[in-house]
Structure formats: C-alpha cells, structure tokens
Design a protein around this motif. Structure first.
Motif, PDB file in Angstrom:
ATOM      1  N   TYR A 132       9.285   5.485  13.987  1.00  0.00           N
ATOM      2  CA  TYR A 132       8.690   5.489  12.649  1.00  0.00           C
ATOM      3  C   TYR A 132       8.439   6.919  12.169  1.00  0.00           C
ATOM      4  O   TYR A 132       8.625   7.229  10.994  1.00  0.00           O
ATOM      5  CB  TYR A 132       7.384   4.683  12.648  1.00  0.00           C
ATOM      6  N   LEU A 163       8.042   7.151   8.243  1.00  0.00           N
ATOM      7  CA  LEU A 163       7.250   5.956   7.957  1.00  0.00           C
ATOM      8  C   LEU A 163       5.967   5.931   8.771  1.00  0.00           C
ATOM      9  O   LEU A 163       5.553   4.887   9.289  1.00  0.00           O
ATOM     10  CB  LEU A 163       8.085   4.699   8.234  1.00  0.00           C
ATOM     11  N   GLU A 177       2.562  -5.576  -2.571  1.00  0.00           N
ATOM     12  CA  GLU A 177       3.132  -4.436  -1.828  1.00  0.00           C
ATOM     13  C   GLU A 177       3.565  -3.306  -2.749  1.00  0.00           C
ATOM     14  O   GLU A 177       4.176  -3.533  -3.794  1.00  0.00           O
ATOM     15  CB  GLU A 177       4.349  -4.937  -1.027  1.00  0.00           C
ATOM     16  N   THR A 186       6.779   5.055  -0.920  1.00  0.00           N
ATOM     17  CA  THR A 186       6.291   5.358   0.432  1.00  0.00           C
ATOM     18  C   THR A 186       6.196   6.859   0.652  1.00  0.00           C
ATOM     19  O   THR A 186       6.078   7.319   1.778  1.00  0.00           O
ATOM     20  CB  THR A 186       7.244   4.766   1.502  1.00  0.00           C
ATOM     21  N   LYS A 210       5.325  -0.872   5.604  1.00  0.00           N
ATOM     22  CA  LYS A 210       6.050  -0.163   6.668  1.00  0.00           C
ATOM     23  C   LYS A 210       5.384   1.161   7.025  1.00  0.00           C
ATOM     24  O   LYS A 210       5.397   1.577   8.184  1.00  0.00           O
ATOM     25  CB  LYS A 210       7.508   0.042   6.271  1.00  0.00           C
ATOM     26  N   VAL A 232       2.523   0.184   9.171  1.00  0.00           N
ATOM     27  CA  VAL A 232       2.963  -0.163  10.531  1.00  0.00           C
ATOM     28  C   VAL A 232       3.104   1.092  11.387  1.00  0.00           C
ATOM     29  O   VAL A 232       2.569   1.168  12.496  1.00  0.00           O
ATOM     30  CB  VAL A 232       4.304  -0.932  10.481  1.00  0.00           C
ATOM     31  N   SER A 279      13.226  -3.680  13.020  1.00  0.00           N
ATOM     32  CA  SER A 279      12.389  -3.248  11.891  1.00  0.00           C
ATOM     33  C   SER A 279      13.208  -2.552  10.804  1.00  0.00           C
ATOM     34  O   SER A 279      12.811  -2.526   9.639  1.00  0.00           O
ATOM     35  CB  SER A 279      11.294  -2.299  12.380  1.00  0.00           C
ATOM     36  N   ARG A 280      14.358  -2.002  11.166  1.00  0.00           N
ATOM     37  CA  ARG A 280      15.215  -1.328  10.187  1.00  0.00           C
ATOM     38  C   ARG A 280      15.875  -2.333   9.237  1.00  0.00           C
ATOM     39  O   ARG A 280      16.327  -1.963   8.150  1.00  0.00           O
ATOM     40  CB  ARG A 280      16.306  -0.518  10.901  1.00  0.00           C
ATOM     41  N   GLY A 307       9.865  -4.672   4.059  1.00  0.00           N
ATOM     42  CA  GLY A 307       8.428  -4.533   4.272  1.00  0.00           C
ATOM     43  C   GLY A 307       7.606  -5.651   3.667  1.00  0.00           C
ATOM     44  O   GLY A 307       6.586  -6.053   4.220  1.00  0.00           O
ATOM     45  N   LEU A 330       6.860  -8.538   5.945  1.00  0.00           N
ATOM     46  CA  LEU A 330       6.095  -8.296   7.171  1.00  0.00           C
ATOM     47  C   LEU A 330       4.616  -8.637   7.007  1.00  0.00           C
ATOM     48  O   LEU A 330       3.978  -9.124   7.936  1.00  0.00           O
ATOM     49  CB  LEU A 330       6.236  -6.835   7.600  1.00  0.00           C
TER      50      LEU A 330
END
Length: 266
Positions: A61, A66, A133, A137, A185, A188, A235-236, A240, A243
């Motif tokens: 991450y 991220l 969301e 980011t 993300k 996370v 996760s890629r 997001g 999740l």
C-alpha cells in the motif's frame, strides 16, 4: 481441528491485507474455539500475529501511495501508548471473576469476549451505514485532515484495543473512513500501518505475562503471511467502494456469532 485452524490462518491474512482489518476478528475466535487457548493468551498471540501480517501488508500500500504515514503516526503515538499501558497494567489487575450471582458468574475471560463482540457489532453498523466514498485519494484530502482530532481518537481506540488485546482494525477502519473521512483504500493502507505499530507495542506489554509457544506462533504467523500475499494481489482488482460495506457485514456476522456462542450456547 488443527488443519481447519491453519487453513483459517491463510484466510486471516487475506482479509487483513484486503480490508485493512478483520485479522483479529478471526484470529481470536480461531485461537479460542479451534485451538482452545484461553482468551487472555489468545489476545496476546493475536497481537504478534496480526502485527507481523499488517507490517508486511502495508508495504504494498505504501508503494502505491495508498497509505498516509503522517496520519498513522498521529494516530499511533497516543494509541500505542494506551495499548501498552492497558496490556501491562489494566488487564493483569482485573480479577478472574468480576461478578458472581445466583448460579452465574462473569469471569474476566467472558467479559473480554463479550466486550470484543459488542465493539465489533457497533463498528460494523458505522461501516454499513457510513458516508459516501470519496474519489480523491491525493494530497488534497491529507491537507484537510484534523490532526488534533486524530490524536484524540488514537487515545480512545488505543485504550479499547489494548483492553481487548487485538490489532484494532475493526475499530480503526470505521474511524478513518467515517470520522477522519479517508477514502476506503487509503484508510486500509493507513490502518495496516497503525495496526502494525499498535500490535507490536501491545505484544511487548504482554511479554512476561504468559508462557509463549513460539513454535506454534511461527507456524500460524507464516500461514497468515501467505494469505497476506494473496490478499495484496486481490486488493488491486477490487474497487474501494465495495470494500466498506463488505468489511461492515463481515464484522457484524463475526461479532453476532461470538455473542451467540458466549451468551446462549456456552
């Protein structure tokens, strides 16, 4: 049963790296109900297992941008202090039997499992009903962060996670996503950094309190790290916005299951 437990260890690593939490939600019940460890010892083991897995999972991450190290440090400094103090002094000071009634008693172990499950249910609701969301980011979000608020939240979460003896992702993720308002993300990745710091410091507070089975810990942790590798790759590919509710429902089911087991079945 050992085969089932070790298989679940891989699932723990996968969930932790994919959702930024949930490792302790599975680790503690697996150690208690599958390997039959006392809850106080299981929570101590969980700190090391989840801390190591979070540290490894956070690397990817960070590489992708991220994770917010500054947020993690502001959150972790008060949090790990409270985790350490709780594990070193508060938990050992608790009597083994907290309350004894007519044919019923509230033991230290039962109280810790019930508190653990209640916190899971409450945090799950905040994720399921959480805010919409964010898409951005980048640094714009980081500049808007209220760091004094993050510090205070770190104090509160550190006290709770230290008391129940878990990494705390099931509490940290809702705080970062709903109150700090990080995109899922980014929350996370930042959560994994915080969990790694909190768990390792909390485990230091447990050293000398229990007799550790280092061989078992090594086997279990190694399998968790295998799950981390698979979860990081997955996760890629997972968006997001899916999740957040997934984390919430998973936490709700696990918390409800523990409450039923401790209050109705035992």
């Amino acid at each position: 049963m050992d085969v089932l437990g070790y298989g679940l260890a891989i699932a723990i690593g996968l969930l932790l790296s994919l959702l930024g939490g949930g490792g302790s939600i599975l680790t503690v019940p697996v150690l208690v109900y599958v390997f039959h460890l006392p809850p106080t010892l299981a929570t101590a083991y969980s700190l090391l297992i989840v801390g190591a897995a979070s540290l490894v999972g956070s690397v990817d991450y960070l590489r992708r941008g991220l994770a917010s190290p500054k947020t993690a440090l502001f959150f972790s400094f008060p949090s790990f202090a409270m985790v350490f103090l709780s594990r070193k002094y508060l938990v050992p000071m608790m009597p083994e039997v907290l309350f004894r009634g007519d044919g019923w008693e509230l033991t230290k172990n039962l109280f810790m499992m019930i508190l653990f499950a209640l916190l899971m249910v409450l945090s799950a609701q905040s994720m399921i009903r959480g805010r919409k969301e964010k898409i951005d980011t980048g640094e714009g979000i980081r500049r808007q962060l209220n760091y004094p608020l993050i510090f205070v939240e770190g104090l509160l979460v550190g006290t709770l996670t230290g008391f129940v003896g878990v990494g705390g992702g099931f509490l940290i993720i809702p705080v970062l996503a709903n109150f700090v308002r990080l995109p899922m993300k980014l929350a996370v990745g930042t959560s994994l950094l915080i969990i790694a710091i909190n768990s390792c410091i909390g485990f230091l507070g447990d050293l000398g309190q229990h007799r550790m089975d280092w061989e078992f810990l090594g086997r279990f942790t190694s399998l968790v790290l295998v799950g981390v590798v698979f979860g990081t790759g997955l996760s890629r590919r997972v968006p997001g916005h899916t999740l957040k509710p997934a984390f919430g429902w998973f936490t709700l089911v696990m918390g409800t299951g523990i409450l039923i087991k401790e209050l109705l079945i035992s």
